[in-house]
Write an enzyme that holds these catalytic residues in place. Sequence first.
Site, PDB file in Angstrom:
ATOM      1  CG  HIS A 196     -37.258  90.030 -10.246  1.00 19.29           C
ATOM      2  ND1 HIS A 196     -37.701  89.126 -11.185  1.00 19.29           N
ATOM      3  CD2 HIS A 196     -36.004  89.621  -9.903  1.00 19.29           C
ATOM      4  CE1 HIS A 196     -36.764  88.206 -11.382  1.00 19.29           C
ATOM      5  NE2 HIS A 196     -35.729  88.488 -10.616  1.00 19.29           N
ATOM      6  CD  GLU A 197     -33.413  91.407  -7.586  1.00 23.03           C
ATOM      7  OE1 GLU A 197     -33.005  90.445  -6.911  1.00 23.03           O
ATOM      8  OE2 GLU A 197     -33.211  91.496  -8.808  1.00 23.03           O
ATOM      9  CG  HIS A 200     -34.654  86.328  -6.326  1.00 17.07           C
ATOM     10  ND1 HIS A 200     -34.966  85.133  -6.951  1.00 17.07           N
ATOM     11  CD2 HIS A 200     -34.295  87.192  -7.316  1.00 17.07           C
ATOM     12  CE1 HIS A 200     -34.794  85.270  -8.261  1.00 17.07           C
ATOM     13  NE2 HIS A 200     -34.395  86.504  -8.498  1.00 17.07           N
ATOM     14  CG  HIS A 206     -34.563  84.131 -12.164  1.00 18.32           C
ATOM     15  ND1 HIS A 206     -33.228  84.321 -12.426  1.00 18.32           N
ATOM     16  CD2 HIS A 206     -34.993  85.276 -11.537  1.00 18.32           C
ATOM     17  CE1 HIS A 206     -32.857  85.520 -11.993  1.00 18.32           C
ATOM     18  NE2 HIS A 206     -33.911  86.111 -11.451  1.00 18.32           N
TER      19      HIS A 206
END
Length: 367
Positions: A196-197, A200, A206
Amino acid sequence: MVVFLTKYGYLPPSDPASGSLRTDSQLREAISTMQLYGGLKPTGFIDEATIELMQRKRCGVSDIIQGGLYRVKRYAIQGQKWPITNLTWSVKGRDSAADIRMVRSQLRKAFQVWSAASALTFEEVQGQSADILVSFLKGQHGDGYPFDGEGAVLAHAFFPGEGIGGDAHFDADERWLSSQPEDEDEGVNLFAVAAHEIGHSLGLSHSSTPGSLMFPYYQVMGEYFTLPKDDADGIRHLYGYKDPDSQPTMPPIIPSTTPQTTSTKRGKYFTSRQTTPKPHKTTKSPPVQPQVPDMCNTSIDAISVIRREAFIFKGRHFWRMDMNRTVKAGYPVLIERFWHTLPIDIEKVDAVYERPIDTKIVFFTVD
């Protein structure tokens, strides 16, 4: 409540100089948007489900990027990207009890999730000159986004850019694991959070789509996870396909290791998240394949819309149709090639739907 809404971008910071107060309508709108991002019905009122959502483990990056966010379909792009597609990464600091070999292994697997779906490649290097520096830090650690100890905020990352841009920080107070614990109190799966990170670090914000990797809240991921369509569309929008001539396939959201089967009075239903065609194995005497149906001259057994595509089933085959009502090339294909965790003796599907609570795809067959 106001602190939470402000921290994650749903409310702008207060202005002491002007003394402006937030109105009830502004608060309700902020709560509604927060509920939408958490997969809840956007009522604008605080209820038990909303309170439980606010207490869930999650990413520390804001859901709404003030002044920089724009939306493409469902995935969210915040406006920054790397000018290259071959990126380097390194573990910079590790104020954590987690084993370094486990950390590096889980990080490599997380980077591979994004590399497999796009033109990006990643190389682990030594030192602090890497594009993406990964650190395990505690409390106040100099970037203005302190960690809160075990639970709540798990990690945060910075969008591509100079200096700290692209770096990912993980809360060293968390119990990082290489496996998915049966109980969240036992620890946190590093692979799930790292994947997930990294999104970014590559330029994705998101997503409000439950089941997508860029959903703000911590979620279970299977061992052989590949990017859901929402995230794959986003990363390809930024960096393109690995092979421009290839047609993308619809990846699974969270693959199941075994299908779940439940008997009913009328028949059986099966749940699966496995949605990637399974390659054929070469054998000397291949089994006889069922007759391929002609879409222009056949009835259908079931039809369902799954992640914005129409899936049409006939016998042991199915077609996929995009939003422009165009049948994808190479179809029909055998059901067992696409959802290969299902029992191989299924002769036809009588109904299919995508379960909203966990995005599993449920198949019904009637005896």
